[in-house]
Design a protein around this motif. Structure first.
Motif, PDB file in Angstrom:
ATOM      1  N   GLU A  30      28.184   5.273  23.382  1.00 43.21           N
ATOM      2  CA  GLU A  30      28.668   3.975  22.935  1.00 43.21           C
ATOM      3  C   GLU A  30      28.042   2.906  23.824  1.00 43.21           C
ATOM      4  O   GLU A  30      27.613   3.189  24.934  1.00 43.21           O
ATOM      5  CB  GLU A  30      30.192   3.918  23.024  1.00 43.21           C
ATOM      6  N   GLY A  31      27.995   1.680  23.330  1.00 41.88           N
ATOM      7  CA  GLY A  31      27.459   0.617  24.177  1.00 41.88           C
ATOM      8  C   GLY A  31      26.701  -0.432  23.407  1.00 41.88           C
ATOM      9  O   GLY A  31      26.677  -0.456  22.171  1.00 41.88           O
ATOM     10  N   HIS A  32      26.081  -1.311  24.153  1.00 36.76           N
ATOM     11  CA  HIS A  32      25.325  -2.452  23.645  1.00 36.76           C
ATOM     12  C   HIS A  32      24.244  -1.994  22.665  1.00 36.76           C
ATOM     13  O   HIS A  32      23.424  -1.133  22.980  1.00 36.76           O
ATOM     14  CB  HIS A  32      24.698  -3.172  24.839  1.00 36.76           C
ATOM     15  N   ALA A  33      24.237  -2.572  21.478  1.00 31.96           N
ATOM     16  CA  ALA A  33      23.337  -2.128  20.417  1.00 31.96           C
ATOM     17  C   ALA A  33      22.042  -2.928  20.387  1.00 31.96           C
ATOM     18  O   ALA A  33      22.033  -4.132  20.649  1.00 31.96           O
ATOM     19  CB  ALA A  33      24.037  -2.233  19.065  1.00 31.96           C
ATOM     20  N   ARG A  34      20.965  -2.221  20.045  1.00 32.11           N
ATOM     21  CA  ARG A  34      19.668  -2.846  19.802  1.00 32.11           C
ATOM     22  C   ARG A  34      19.143  -2.410  18.444  1.00 32.11           C
ATOM     23  O   ARG A  34      19.289  -1.259  18.038  1.00 32.11           O
ATOM     24  CB  ARG A  34      18.672  -2.468  20.898  1.00 32.11           C
ATOM     25  N   PHE A  35      18.519  -3.349  17.771  1.00 35.97           N
ATOM     26  CA  PHE A  35      17.971  -3.164  16.426  1.00 35.97           C
ATOM     27  C   PHE A  35      16.459  -3.092  16.562  1.00 35.97           C
ATOM     28  O   PHE A  35      15.825  -4.064  16.975  1.00 35.97           O
ATOM     29  CB  PHE A  35      18.409  -4.354  15.579  1.00 35.97           C
ATOM     30  N   HIS A  36      15.881  -1.935  16.270  1.00 38.33           N
ATOM     31  CA  HIS A  36      14.426  -1.769  16.350  1.00 38.33           C
ATOM     32  C   HIS A  36      13.870  -1.472  14.967  1.00 38.33           C
ATOM     33  O   HIS A  36      14.351  -0.568  14.275  1.00 38.33           O
ATOM     34  CB  HIS A  36      14.053  -0.628  17.302  1.00 38.33           C
ATOM     35  N   ALA A  37      12.878  -2.230  14.578  1.00 41.90           N
ATOM     36  CA  ALA A  37      12.264  -2.067  13.268  1.00 41.90           C
ATOM     37  C   ALA A  37      10.785  -2.434  13.364  1.00 41.90           C
ATOM     38  O   ALA A  37      10.309  -2.910  14.403  1.00 41.90           O
ATOM     39  CB  ALA A  37      12.969  -2.948  12.235  1.00 41.90           C
ATOM     40  N   THR A  38      10.083  -2.217  12.267  1.00 43.65           N
ATOM     41  CA  THR A  38       8.688  -2.634  12.157  1.00 43.65           C
ATOM     42  C   THR A  38       8.513  -3.410  10.855  1.00 43.65           C
ATOM     43  O   THR A  38       8.975  -2.970   9.803  1.00 43.65           O
ATOM     44  CB  THR A  38       7.740  -1.426  12.186  1.00 43.65           C
ATOM     45  N   GLU A  39       7.877  -4.566  10.962  1.00 38.89           N
ATOM     46  CA  GLU A  39       7.602  -5.408   9.799  1.00 38.89           C
ATOM     47  C   GLU A  39       6.191  -5.135   9.282  1.00 38.89           C
ATOM     48  O   GLU A  39       5.252  -4.991  10.069  1.00 38.89           O
ATOM     49  CB  GLU A  39       7.672  -6.884  10.179  1.00 38.89           C
ATOM     50  N   LEU A  40       6.071  -5.104   7.966  1.00 41.56           N
ATOM     51  CA  LEU A  40       4.761  -4.968   7.327  1.00 41.56           C
ATOM     52  C   LEU A  40       4.571  -6.105   6.328  1.00 41.56           C
ATOM     53  O   LEU A  40       5.487  -6.419   5.560  1.00 41.56           O
ATOM     54  CB  LEU A  40       4.652  -3.638   6.579  1.00 41.56           C
ATOM     55  N   LEU A  41       3.413  -6.707   6.359  1.00 44.69           N
ATOM     56  CA  LEU A  41       3.011  -7.669   5.344  1.00 44.69           C
ATOM     57  C   LEU A  41       1.876  -7.023   4.560  1.00 44.69           C
ATOM     58  O   LEU A  41       0.864  -6.614   5.150  1.00 44.69           O
ATOM     59  CB  LEU A  41       2.544  -8.977   5.968  1.00 44.69           C
ATOM     60  N   CYS A  42       2.059  -6.910   3.243  1.00 44.36           N
ATOM     61  CA  CYS A  42       1.077  -6.209   2.416  1.00 44.36           C
ATOM     62  C   CYS A  42       0.537  -7.131   1.334  1.00 44.36           C
ATOM     63  O   CYS A  42       1.291  -7.900   0.724  1.00 44.36           O
ATOM     64  CB  CYS A  42       1.728  -4.987   1.758  1.00 44.36           C
ATOM     65  N   GLU A  43      -0.763  -7.038   1.113  1.00 45.67           N
ATOM     66  CA  GLU A  43      -1.429  -7.816   0.069  1.00 45.67           C
ATOM     67  C   GLU A  43      -2.556  -6.989  -0.516  1.00 45.67           C
ATOM     68  O   GLU A  43      -3.232  -6.244   0.204  1.00 45.67           O
ATOM     69  CB  GLU A  43      -2.011  -9.119   0.640  1.00 45.67           C
ATOM     70  N   ASP A  44      -2.760  -7.106  -1.819  1.00 44.36           N
ATOM     71  CA  ASP A  44      -3.899  -6.477  -2.495  1.00 44.36           C
ATOM     72  C   ASP A  44      -3.995  -4.979  -2.194  1.00 44.36           C
ATOM     73  O   ASP A  44      -5.076  -4.451  -1.921  1.00 44.36           O
ATOM     74  CB  ASP A  44      -5.208  -7.165  -2.119  1.00 44.36           C
ATOM     75  N   GLY A  45      -2.858  -4.289  -2.214  1.00 45.24           N
ATOM     76  CA  GLY A  45      -2.853  -2.841  -2.071  1.00 45.24           C
ATOM     77  C   GLY A  45      -2.877  -2.303  -0.661  1.00 45.24           C
ATOM     78  O   GLY A  45      -2.868  -1.087  -0.468  1.00 45.24           O
ATOM     79  N   LYS A  46      -2.900  -3.187   0.336  1.00 46.35           N
ATOM     80  CA  LYS A  46      -2.963  -2.690   1.707  1.00 46.35           C
ATOM     81  C   LYS A  46      -2.113  -3.569   2.625  1.00 46.35           C
ATOM     82  O   LYS A  46      -1.726  -4.688   2.271  1.00 46.35           O
ATOM     83  CB  LYS A  46      -4.405  -2.678   2.207  1.00 46.35           C
ATOM     84  N   ALA A  47      -1.820  -3.048   3.796  1.00 45.64           N
ATOM     85  CA  ALA A  47      -1.108  -3.833   4.804  1.00 45.64           C
ATOM     86  C   ALA A  47      -2.096  -4.760   5.500  1.00 45.64           C
ATOM     87  O   ALA A  47      -3.202  -4.354   5.851  1.00 45.64           O
ATOM     88  CB  ALA A  47      -0.448  -2.914   5.815  1.00 45.64           C
ATOM     89  N   VAL A  48      -1.686  -6.001   5.715  1.00 43.04           N
ATOM     90  CA  VAL A  48      -2.556  -6.962   6.400  1.00 43.04           C
ATOM     91  C   VAL A  48      -1.964  -7.396   7.737  1.00 43.04           C
ATOM     92  O   VAL A  48      -2.628  -8.060   8.528  1.00 43.04           O
ATOM     93  CB  VAL A  48      -2.835  -8.192   5.519  1.00 43.04           C
ATOM     94  N   ALA A  49      -0.710  -7.020   7.999  1.00 42.20           N
ATOM     95  CA  ALA A  49      -0.088  -7.332   9.282  1.00 42.20           C
ATOM     96  C   ALA A  49       1.000  -6.311   9.569  1.00 42.20           C
ATOM     97  O   ALA A  49       1.682  -5.834   8.664  1.00 42.20           O
ATOM     98  CB  ALA A  49       0.508  -8.744   9.283  1.00 42.20           C
ATOM     99  N   ILE A  50       1.131  -5.962  10.843  1.00 47.15           N
ATOM    100  CA  ILE A  50       2.177  -5.048  11.292  1.00 47.15           C
ATOM    101  C   ILE A  50       2.681  -5.551  12.640  1.00 47.15           C
ATOM    102  O   ILE A  50       1.885  -5.924  13.512  1.00 47.15           O
ATOM    103  CB  ILE A  50       1.663  -3.588  11.402  1.00 47.15           C
ATOM    104  N   SER A  51       3.999  -5.568  12.814  1.00 43.71           N
ATOM    105  CA  SER A  51       4.543  -6.029  14.088  1.00 43.71           C
ATOM    106  C   SER A  51       5.929  -5.444  14.319  1.00 43.71           C
ATOM    107  O   SER A  51       6.734  -5.354  13.377  1.00 43.71           O
ATOM    108  CB  SER A  51       4.603  -7.561  14.147  1.00 43.71           C
ATOM    109  N   PRO A  52       6.228  -5.052  15.561  1.00 44.55           N
ATOM    110  CA  PRO A  52       7.580  -4.592  15.882  1.00 44.55           C
ATOM    111  C   PRO A  52       8.568  -5.745  15.747  1.00 44.55           C
ATOM    112  O   PRO A  52       8.228  -6.909  15.949  1.00 44.55           O
ATOM    113  CB  PRO A  52       7.457  -4.128  17.341  1.00 44.55           C
ATOM    114  N   TYR A  53       9.810  -5.387  15.427  1.00 45.58           N
ATOM    115  CA  TYR A  53      10.884  -6.371  15.307  1.00 45.58           C
ATOM    116  C   TYR A  53      12.067  -5.854  16.125  1.00 45.58           C
ATOM    117  O   TYR A  53      12.544  -4.741  15.889  1.00 45.58           O
ATOM    118  CB  TYR A  53      11.286  -6.565  13.838  1.00 45.58           C
TER     119      TYR A  53
END
Length: 253
Positions: free
Chosen positions: A224-247
């Protein structure tokens, strides 16, 4: 297309982080996917945990090596947007991929499980070959649920140029290698854990420590304890990813 992939949601702190934060940012994304195999007290997916993830705004829940640890999953996986590893053998309940659709765009989401230090499943490499021959979508995201970083990287490179993104889960520690492989596929070895990092990969410190110090089995207990939210963002265009970044988001103290 904007996609948010939330790393392994672990027990109550992870569910709390998703419930507290995801509704505030949900409208920024076309699709939100979360690994929920540890959401029910640290092992498995329960109906209550699944409901909390969906109510917060998650479109699709993925599983992993703890897929079958909670009895609720056997009914849920047959009717709800939940996927388990693609490379389980024929006859395993559920399915290993899902196609999400929104505003005329489609996203194929598949999960494969590694075999190094994990279960002896079917070949994830050839399994993805077959899937990509049989199913098409505008974009494809592959989650590699694996213990060994070498196996995750090998699968990323094997799929490079054929899918939009390959994201790793399971080890609960976020890696700083998000970027692009040589043929253009977005890649990160591990998205990380959504839960409390005042723990040993989500487990109570004392019981996990005792396992290392005594080499004796210990009763599992989620921390139990202080929570953290970890994710990865993807921006996709024209059939492929053009940006990726941790969130990353942290629960206020």
């Amino acid at each position: 297309m904007r996609v948010l992939f939330i790393g392994d949601v672990f027990a109550e702190p992870g569910l709390r982080a998703v419930a507290l934060h995801l509704p505030d940012i949900r409208n920024q994304y076309d699709f939100v996917i979360a690994n929920g195999e540890n959401s029910a007290g640290g092992k498995g997916l329960s109906r209550a945990a699944y409901k909390r993830l969906r109510e917060a705004g998650v479109d699709l829940v993925t599983l992993g090596n703890h897929a079958w640890d909670h009895k609720d999953v056997f009914e849920l996986i047959e009717t709800e947007p939940i996927i388990r590893a693609l490379n389980y053998p024929p006859g395993t309940p559920g399915r290993g991929y899902w196609v999400l659709e929104n505003s005329g765009q489609s996203l194929l989401v598949a999960q494969v499980m590694g075999r190094v230090f994990l279960e002896n499943l079917d070949d994830p490499f050839r399994g993805m070959d077959r899937l990509l021959q049989e199913v098409s979508a505008d974009y494809a995201l592959v989650e590699v649920h694996a213990e060994a970083t070498s196996e995750k990287m090998a699968l990323g490179l094997y799929l490079d140029g054929r899918v939009s993104a390959v994201l790793g889960t399971h080890t609960h520690i976020p890696t700083l290698d998000s970027g692009f492989l040589p043929k253009g596929t977005a890649y990160q070895t591990d998205v990380g854990m959504t839960g409390t990092y005042r723990s040993i990969i989500g487990g109570e410190i004392e019981s996990f420590m005792a396992r290392f110090l005594t080499a004796m089995p210990q009763r599992f207990k989620a921390a139990e304890g202080h929570a953290r939210f970890h994710a990865t963002e993807l921006l996709c265009e024209d059939g492929k990813a053009v940006a990726i970044s941790p969130y990353i988001w942290e629960e206020p103290l």
